[in-house]
Design a protein around this motif. Structure first.
Motif, PDB file in Angstrom:
ATOM      1  N   VAL A  99      21.397  77.703 -23.855  1.00 17.37           N
ATOM      2  CA  VAL A  99      20.061  78.287 -23.949  1.00 17.37           C
ATOM      3  C   VAL A  99      19.853  78.779 -25.374  1.00 17.37           C
ATOM      4  N   GLY A 100      18.750  78.379 -25.980  1.00 13.95           N
ATOM      5  CA  GLY A 100      18.473  78.749 -27.359  1.00 13.95           C
ATOM      6  C   GLY A 100      18.157  80.226 -27.533  1.00 13.95           C
ATOM      7  N   GLY A 101      17.896  80.612 -28.768  1.00 11.64           N
ATOM      8  CA  GLY A 101      17.661  82.021 -29.085  1.00 11.64           C
ATOM      9  C   GLY A 101      16.199  82.400 -29.146  1.00 11.64           C
ATOM     10  N   GLY A 102      15.350  81.699 -28.397  1.00  9.34           N
ATOM     11  CA  GLY A 102      13.915  82.003 -28.428  1.00  9.34           C
ATOM     12  C   GLY A 102      13.597  83.434 -28.050  1.00  9.34           C
ATOM     13  N   VAL A 123      10.580  89.289 -33.955  1.00  6.43           N
ATOM     14  CA  VAL A 123       9.254  89.138 -34.558  1.00  6.43           C
ATOM     15  C   VAL A 123       8.355  90.286 -34.121  1.00  6.43           C
ATOM     16  N   ARG A 124       8.437  90.633 -32.850  1.00  4.59           N
ATOM     17  CA  ARG A 124       7.592  91.709 -32.319  1.00  4.59           C
ATOM     18  C   ARG A 124       7.991  93.062 -32.920  1.00  4.59           C
ATOM     19  N   LEU A 125       9.292  93.331 -32.989  1.00  2.00           N
ATOM     20  CA  LEU A 125       9.754  94.635 -33.463  1.00  2.00           C
ATOM     21  C   LEU A 125       9.574  94.794 -34.968  1.00  2.00           C
ATOM     22  N   PHE A 126       9.797  93.734 -35.732  1.00  3.18           N
ATOM     23  CA  PHE A 126       9.641  93.784 -37.184  1.00  3.18           C
ATOM     24  C   PHE A 126       8.203  93.564 -37.621  1.00  3.18           C
ATOM     25  N   GLU A 127       7.331  93.268 -36.623  1.00  2.06           N
ATOM     26  CA  GLU A 127       5.902  93.028 -36.890  1.00  2.06           C
ATOM     27  C   GLU A 127       5.722  91.912 -37.927  1.00  2.06           C
ATOM     28  N   ALA A 155      23.441  83.520 -32.337  1.00  7.73           N
ATOM     29  CA  ALA A 155      23.805  82.361 -33.159  1.00  7.73           C
ATOM     30  C   ALA A 155      25.262  81.983 -32.935  1.00  7.73           C
ATOM     31  N   ASP A 156      26.138  82.974 -32.856  1.00  8.06           N
ATOM     32  CA  ASP A 156      27.564  82.706 -32.628  1.00  8.06           C
ATOM     33  C   ASP A 156      27.795  82.114 -31.247  1.00  8.06           C
ATOM     34  N   ARG A 157      27.151  82.695 -30.220  1.00  6.29           N
ATOM     35  CA  ARG A 157      27.330  82.185 -28.854  1.00  6.29           C
ATOM     36  C   ARG A 157      26.786  80.775 -28.719  1.00  6.29           C
ATOM     37  N   LEU A 158      25.651  80.535 -29.358  1.00  4.15           N
ATOM     38  CA  LEU A 158      25.038  79.213 -29.283  1.00  4.15           C
ATOM     39  C   LEU A 158      25.932  78.160 -29.922  1.00  4.15           C
ATOM     40  N   GLU A 159      26.540  78.519 -31.057  1.00  2.00           N
ATOM     41  CA  GLU A 159      27.455  77.591 -31.725  1.00  2.00           C
ATOM     42  C   GLU A 159      28.649  77.286 -30.826  1.00  2.00           C
ATOM     43  N   THR A 160      29.176  78.324 -30.164  1.00  2.00           N
ATOM     44  CA  THR A 160      30.323  78.142 -29.267  1.00  2.00           C
ATOM     45  C   THR A 160      29.959  77.250 -28.090  1.00  2.00           C
ATOM     46  N   VAL A 193      11.567  79.120 -37.274  1.00  5.98           N
ATOM     47  CA  VAL A 193      12.976  79.201 -36.906  1.00  5.98           C
ATOM     48  C   VAL A 193      13.237  78.210 -35.779  1.00  5.98           C
ATOM     49  N   ASP A 194      14.255  77.370 -35.965  1.00  8.58           N
ATOM     50  CA  ASP A 194      14.676  76.475 -34.897  1.00  8.58           C
ATOM     51  C   ASP A 194      15.600  77.271 -33.984  1.00  8.58           C
ATOM     52  N   THR A 195      15.072  77.697 -32.857  1.00 11.34           N
ATOM     53  CA  THR A 195      15.829  78.593 -31.975  1.00 11.34           C
ATOM     54  C   THR A 195      16.989  77.904 -31.269  1.00 11.34           C
ATOM     55  N   ASP A 196      17.088  76.581 -31.386  1.00 15.96           N
ATOM     56  CA  ASP A 196      18.211  75.844 -30.809  1.00 15.96           C
ATOM     57  C   ASP A 196      19.281  75.512 -31.836  1.00 15.96           C
ATOM     58  N   ASP A 197      19.088  75.958 -33.072  1.00 18.34           N
ATOM     59  CA  ASP A 197      20.031  75.666 -34.153  1.00 18.34           C
ATOM     60  C   ASP A 197      20.721  76.955 -34.586  1.00 18.34           C
TER      61      ASP A 197
END
Length: 470
Positions: free
Chosen positions: A72-75, A82-86, A157-162, A92-96
């Motif tokens: 599952v990507g990081g969407g 994005v919401r918190l940093f306004e 990002a680390d979990r997705l890579e794993t 961003v490629d959320t699957d990369d």
């Protein structure tokens, strides 16, 4: 569009897509029928047609997934950031994983962090004076919230890579480098493409809970398609070698291609050995039996063992085809043994069997990653001696030579499995899986599992204390 309505081009496209999936062999056979059925001889049509028709069993439905689990990507993490940093919409490629890590670095830079990977909540946050000096006009609460969401993006990002690596190695363990075959090359040689797709599907079948061992994936349909490849003077043997590095296939490759394949399998073996070493160091295994203990991550370990042994066998096959088996006299890493469930081990003992003979060889040899790292020495002679001590034929078992080809298997419709147990039909399989039957865990509502009606389970089951599992 149903498979019965596919054009030849659409069928080939679907077959290529199946290389990265886990479709049932009969479904792949039906696609093969759509792709090359018009070119088959009468006997071939009868054989392939018989198998392709089984794809419509139970109206083509199965209780088992037609794909391997995809990460599952990081969407969700990116949206929260994005919401918190306004921030405005971000590219961003959320699957990369690399793209996620770059995004995390941008966020951490705005928080005064030097390195996106150094985001320890206790050590790396800035205090009030440091925030003021860095020009960060945020309250402590807002700064902490942004720091935490940045942590989550980096951790994702680390979990997705794993998880991506684990899925890639799952495919390697099951079907070699099939998932990396380019579509254009696949479509350019339909016979080779059909053979690769069907054999890959057979090799991806789930392991059935049985004492009789795995069936030969090279069955009558694979043999039919392979013979067509042999008869074709323009066959793309390089594509086939990605999945089926048999002596006959490798003999068709140039020296340069064999060298390239040898390097790829060696690199894969080294990569997986490093991951095996990491899991081994973090766990407590009984090397003499390899029976699962509480706390062992058997899923990850067995996945890595499958990928390592596949790469090792292909590497030895390619060495033999290249006339370079003399290298094994200097270094011959052994196989890696998978973990076995305690109830299955007990079942083996109750039927007069015991541990797999290969276990004795594994226990006598240095750990394969130590051999590959140069920490321990292990030659072909050492492996052969360990095989003799354990009562194993070093050649037929594949410890020191390419494993001899087995007899061509007969096609059998894919069974519906629940934790490896064969079930009569997919509806019952769905019910049993949802209730946690055969999982080794209590029923989800806390009650005991009821004894199953006769005829639902169609395979033998291990016994515990003389009683079949309920």
């Amino acid at each position: 569009m149903s498979a019965a309505e596919l054009s030849v081009d659409d069928a080939l496209t679907a077959l290529h897509a199946s290389l990265d999936e886990r479709r049932r062999p009969e479904v792949v056979a039906h696609l093969v029928w759509r792709a090359v059925g018009g070119q088959l001889r009468l006997r071939e049509r009868r054989v392939l047609g018989r198998v392709a028709r089984t794809a419509s069993r139970w109206n083509g439905w199965s209780s088992m997934s037609g794909d391997f689990s995809r990460p599952v990507g990081g969407g969700r993490q990116v949206q929260a950031a994005v919401r918190l940093f306004e921030l405005p919409p971000v590219d961003v490629d959320t699957d990369d994983p690399a793209s996620l890590l770059d995004f995390s670095a941008q966020l951490s830079e705005s928080l005064g962090a030097i390195d996106a990977r150094r985001l320890d909540f206790l050590r790396d946050r800035l205090n009030r004076e440091a925030r003021t000096a860095a020009g960060i006009e945020l309250s402590k609460r807002q700064y902490n919230r942004r720091f935490r969401v940045t942590q989550r993006v980096a951790a994702k990002a680390d979990r997705l890579e794993t998880e991506r690596t684990k899925r890639e190695l799952t495919l390697v363990a099951r079907a070699g480098f099939a998932a990396g075959i380019e579509r254009d090359a696949f479509v350019a040689d339909p016979w080779a493409g059909c053979f690769v797709a069907y054999l890959s599907a057979k090799r991806k079948l789930r392991r059935e809970f049985t004492l009789s061992g795995r069936e030969n994936p090279y069955d009558e349909i694979a043999d039919l398609l392979f013979r067509r490849c042999v008869d074709n003077p323009h066959t793309d043997w390089w594509m086939i070698a990605q999945v089926w590095p048999s002596p006959q296939v490798l003999s068709e490759l140039s020296e340069a291609r064999r060298g390239e394949l040898l390097g790829r399998w060696w690199a894969t073996m080294r990569q997986v050995a490093g991951l095996l070493k990491r899991v081994w160091s973090a766990s407590e295994f009984d090397r003499a039996t390899m029976i699962v203990r509480r706390g062992n991550d058997s899923s990850t370990w067995n996945l890595l063992c499958g990928a390592f042994n596949t790469a090792r066998a292909a590497w030895i096959n390619t060495l033999e085809a290249s006339g370079s088996t003399g290298l094994l006299e200097a270094s011959c890493p052994g196989k890696a043994m998978t973990l076995i469930a305690a109830d299955l081990a007990a079942w083996h003992r109750s039927t007069g069997g015991g541990l797999h003979p290969d276990m004795g060889v594994w226990a006598r040899l240095p750990l394969p990653w130590d051999v590959l790292d140069g920490v321990a020495a292990c030659t072909r002679a050492d492996v052969a001696a360990a095989c003799v001590e354990a009562g194993v034929d070093p050649v037929s078992s594949g410890w020191v030579r390419a494993r001899p080809a087995g007899a061509v298997g007969a096609f059998r419709p894919t069974p519906e499995l629940v934790h490896g147990v064969s079930i009569a039909d997919p509806v019952w399989a769905s019910v049993l899986r949802a209730d946690g039957v055969f999982s080794g865990k209590p029923a989800k509502d806390g009650r005991e599992h009821h004894r199953l009606p006769a005829g639902i389970v169609i395979s033998e089951l291990p016994e515990r204390g003389g009683q079949a599992p309920k």
